[in-house]
Write a protein that holds these residues in place. Structure first.
Motif, PDB file in Angstrom:
ATOM      1  N   UNK A  47      12.944  32.456  80.407  1.00  0.00           N
ATOM      2  CA  UNK A  47      12.063  33.110  81.374  1.00  0.00           C
ATOM      3  C   UNK A  47      12.784  34.239  82.083  1.00  0.00           C
ATOM      4  N   UNK A  48      12.045  35.304  82.315  1.00  0.00           N
ATOM      5  CA  UNK A  48      12.481  36.359  83.224  1.00  0.00           C
ATOM      6  C   UNK A  48      11.449  36.416  84.330  1.00  0.00           C
ATOM      7  N   UNK A  49      11.924  36.393  85.559  1.00  0.00           N
ATOM      8  CA  UNK A  49      11.008  36.369  86.696  1.00  0.00           C
ATOM      9  C   UNK A  49      11.354  37.513  87.626  1.00  0.00           C
ATOM     10  N   UNK A  50      10.361  38.382  87.831  1.00  0.00           N
ATOM     11  CA  UNK A  50      10.538  39.492  88.755  1.00  0.00           C
ATOM     12  C   UNK A  50      10.055  39.100  90.149  1.00  0.00           C
ATOM     13  N   UNK A  51      10.679  39.667  91.151  1.00  0.00           N
ATOM     14  CA  UNK A  51      10.241  39.472  92.528  1.00  0.00           C
ATOM     15  C   UNK A  51      10.635  40.696  93.333  1.00  0.00           C
ATOM     16  N   UNK A  52      10.090  40.772  94.556  1.00  0.00           N
ATOM     17  CA  UNK A  52      10.461  41.857  95.451  1.00  0.00           C
ATOM     18  C   UNK A  52       9.441  42.960  95.573  1.00  0.00           C
ATOM     19  N   UNK A  53       8.369  42.876  94.804  1.00  0.00           N
ATOM     20  CA  UNK A  53       7.334  43.883  94.929  1.00  0.00           C
ATOM     21  C   UNK A  53       6.548  43.715  96.221  1.00  0.00           C
ATOM     22  N   UNK A  54       5.678  44.671  96.473  1.00  0.00           N
ATOM     23  CA  UNK A  54       4.860  44.600  97.677  1.00  0.00           C
ATOM     24  C   UNK A  54       4.261  45.941  98.009  1.00  0.00           C
ATOM     25  N   UNK A  55       3.741  46.020  99.220  1.00  0.00           N
ATOM     26  CA  UNK A  55       3.142  47.248  99.730  1.00  0.00           C
ATOM     27  C   UNK A  55       4.136  47.946 100.642  1.00  0.00           C
ATOM     28  N   UNK A  56       4.347  49.212 100.411  1.00  0.00           N
ATOM     29  CA  UNK A  56       5.294  49.980 101.214  1.00  0.00           C
ATOM     30  C   UNK A  56       4.731  51.372 101.443  1.00  0.00           C
TER      31      UNK A  56
ATOM     32  N   UNK B 190      13.743  45.293  93.792  1.00  0.00           N
ATOM     33  CA  UNK B 190      13.201  44.337  92.831  1.00  0.00           C
ATOM     34  C   UNK B 190      14.331  43.503  92.249  1.00  0.00           C
ATOM     35  N   UNK B 191      14.018  42.249  91.997  1.00  0.00           N
ATOM     36  CA  UNK B 191      14.977  41.324  91.412  1.00  0.00           C
ATOM     37  C   UNK B 191      14.416  40.767  90.114  1.00  0.00           C
ATOM     38  N   UNK B 192      15.264  40.698  89.114  1.00  0.00           N
ATOM     39  CA  UNK B 192      14.915  40.080  87.833  1.00  0.00           C
ATOM     40  C   UNK B 192      15.878  38.925  87.622  1.00  0.00           C
ATOM     41  N   UNK B 193      15.350  37.725  87.681  1.00  0.00           N
ATOM     42  CA  UNK B 193      16.176  36.537  87.508  1.00  0.00           C
ATOM     43  C   UNK B 193      15.851  35.882  86.168  1.00  0.00           C
ATOM     44  N   UNK B 194      16.896  35.439  85.493  1.00  0.00           N
ATOM     45  CA  UNK B 194      16.718  34.816  84.182  1.00  0.00           C
ATOM     46  C   UNK B 194      16.892  33.312  84.280  1.00  0.00           C
ATOM     47  N   UNK B 195      16.099  32.602  83.516  1.00  0.00           N
ATOM     48  CA  UNK B 195      16.220  31.155  83.416  1.00  0.00           C
ATOM     49  C   UNK B 195      16.138  30.773  81.943  1.00  0.00           C
ATOM     50  N   UNK B 196      16.962  29.827  81.570  1.00  0.00           N
ATOM     51  CA  UNK B 196      16.914  29.365  80.191  1.00  0.00           C
ATOM     52  C   UNK B 196      17.821  30.128  79.234  1.00  0.00           C
ATOM     53  N   UNK B 197      18.396  31.234  79.703  1.00  0.00           N
ATOM     54  CA  UNK B 197      19.366  31.950  78.896  1.00  0.00           C
ATOM     55  C   UNK B 197      20.172  32.858  79.819  1.00  0.00           C
ATOM     56  N   UNK B 198      21.307  33.309  79.342  1.00  0.00           N
ATOM     57  CA  UNK B 198      22.146  34.191  80.130  1.00  0.00           C
ATOM     58  C   UNK B 198      21.884  35.648  79.762  1.00  0.00           C
ATOM     59  N   UNK B 199      21.904  36.472  80.794  1.00  0.00           N
ATOM     60  CA  UNK B 199      21.719  37.903  80.581  1.00  0.00           C
ATOM     61  C   UNK B 199      22.990  38.585  80.090  1.00  0.00           C
TER      62      UNK B 199
ATOM     63  N   UNK C 184       9.700  48.285  72.087  1.00  0.00           N
ATOM     64  CA  UNK C 184       9.557  47.223  71.090  1.00  0.00           C
ATOM     65  C   UNK C 184      10.874  46.520  70.784  1.00  0.00           C
ATOM     66  N   UNK C 185      11.982  47.087  71.234  1.00  0.00           N
ATOM     67  CA  UNK C 185      13.277  46.426  71.043  1.00  0.00           C
ATOM     68  C   UNK C 185      13.501  45.315  72.062  1.00  0.00           C
ATOM     69  N   UNK C 186      12.729  45.327  73.129  1.00  0.00           N
ATOM     70  CA  UNK C 186      12.918  44.349  74.201  1.00  0.00           C
ATOM     71  C   UNK C 186      12.100  43.114  73.874  1.00  0.00           C
ATOM     72  N   UNK C 187      12.785  42.000  73.664  1.00  0.00           N
ATOM     73  CA  UNK C 187      12.123  40.818  73.137  1.00  0.00           C
ATOM     74  C   UNK C 187      11.846  39.727  74.156  1.00  0.00           C
ATOM     75  N   UNK C 188      12.337  39.870  75.373  1.00  0.00           N
ATOM     76  CA  UNK C 188      11.967  38.942  76.436  1.00  0.00           C
ATOM     77  C   UNK C 188      11.451  39.754  77.618  1.00  0.00           C
ATOM     78  N   UNK C 189      10.299  39.349  78.117  1.00  0.00           N
ATOM     79  CA  UNK C 189       9.647  40.077  79.198  1.00  0.00           C
ATOM     80  C   UNK C 189       9.243  39.136  80.323  1.00  0.00           C
ATOM     81  N   UNK C 190       9.333  39.655  81.540  1.00  0.00           N
ATOM     82  CA  UNK C 190       8.767  38.933  82.663  1.00  0.00           C
ATOM     83  C   UNK C 190       7.292  39.242  82.804  1.00  0.00           C
ATOM     84  N   UNK C 191       6.673  38.633  83.792  1.00  0.00           N
ATOM     85  CA  UNK C 191       5.236  38.816  83.998  1.00  0.00           C
ATOM     86  C   UNK C 191       4.918  39.988  84.914  1.00  0.00           C
ATOM     87  N   UNK C 192       5.913  40.513  85.560  1.00  0.00           N
ATOM     88  CA  UNK C 192       5.711  41.702  86.369  1.00  0.00           C
ATOM     89  C   UNK C 192       5.542  41.413  87.849  1.00  0.00           C
TER      90      UNK C 192
END
Length: 129
Positions: A3-12, A20-29, A114-122
């Motif tokens: 999993x890749x999980x993004x956070x930190x978005x909002x209204x500014x 923005x933060x991208x945290x990985x779970x289940x594998x190492x970056x 198309x080279x990027x094979x793991x994506x977060x949900x945004x």
């Protein structure tokens, strides 16, 4: 589960900042190139920034150069995108993605989606007064 999980978005407000933060779970970056991409309403998804592992290479789209800074903390398995001087045209859903076939973003084609094979949900970033 990878999993890749993004956070930190909002209204500014215009001129403001977000990180923005991208945290990985289940594998190492470690060893992989990591990219940030964004998709604005009615537009195609585009590459914003990328960071390599082996050579500390970085990539920035012309539209964000001088305003955005990408970094990675391998100990925390996390990649960051510091966004300053935000403008309404930066409004988009921001995605992080991992390219397990590259450890550098120095090559011209390194930000090809198309080279990027793991994506977060945004995470949504909205810049508005």
């Amino acid at each position: 589960q990878v999993q890749l999980v993004e956070s930190g978005g909002g209204l500014v407000q215009p001129g403001g900042s977000l990180r923005l933060t991208c945290a990985a779970a289940g594998f190492t970056l470690d060893y992989y190139a990591i990219g940030w991409f964004r998709q604005a309403p009615g537009k195609e998804r585009e590459a914003v920034s990328g960071i390599g592992y082996s050579d500390h290479s970085t990539y920035y789209a012309d539209s964000v150069k001088g305003r955005f800074t990408i970094s990675r903390d391998n100990a925390k398995n996390t990649v960051y995108l510091q966004m300053n001087s935000l403008q309404p045209e930066d409004t988009a859903v921001y995605y992080c993605a991992a390219n397990t076939m590259r450890s550098s973003v120095a090559a011209a084609q390194a930000m090809t989606q198309h080279e990027y094979n793991y994506w977060g949900r945004g995470t949504q970033v909205t810049v508005s007064s």
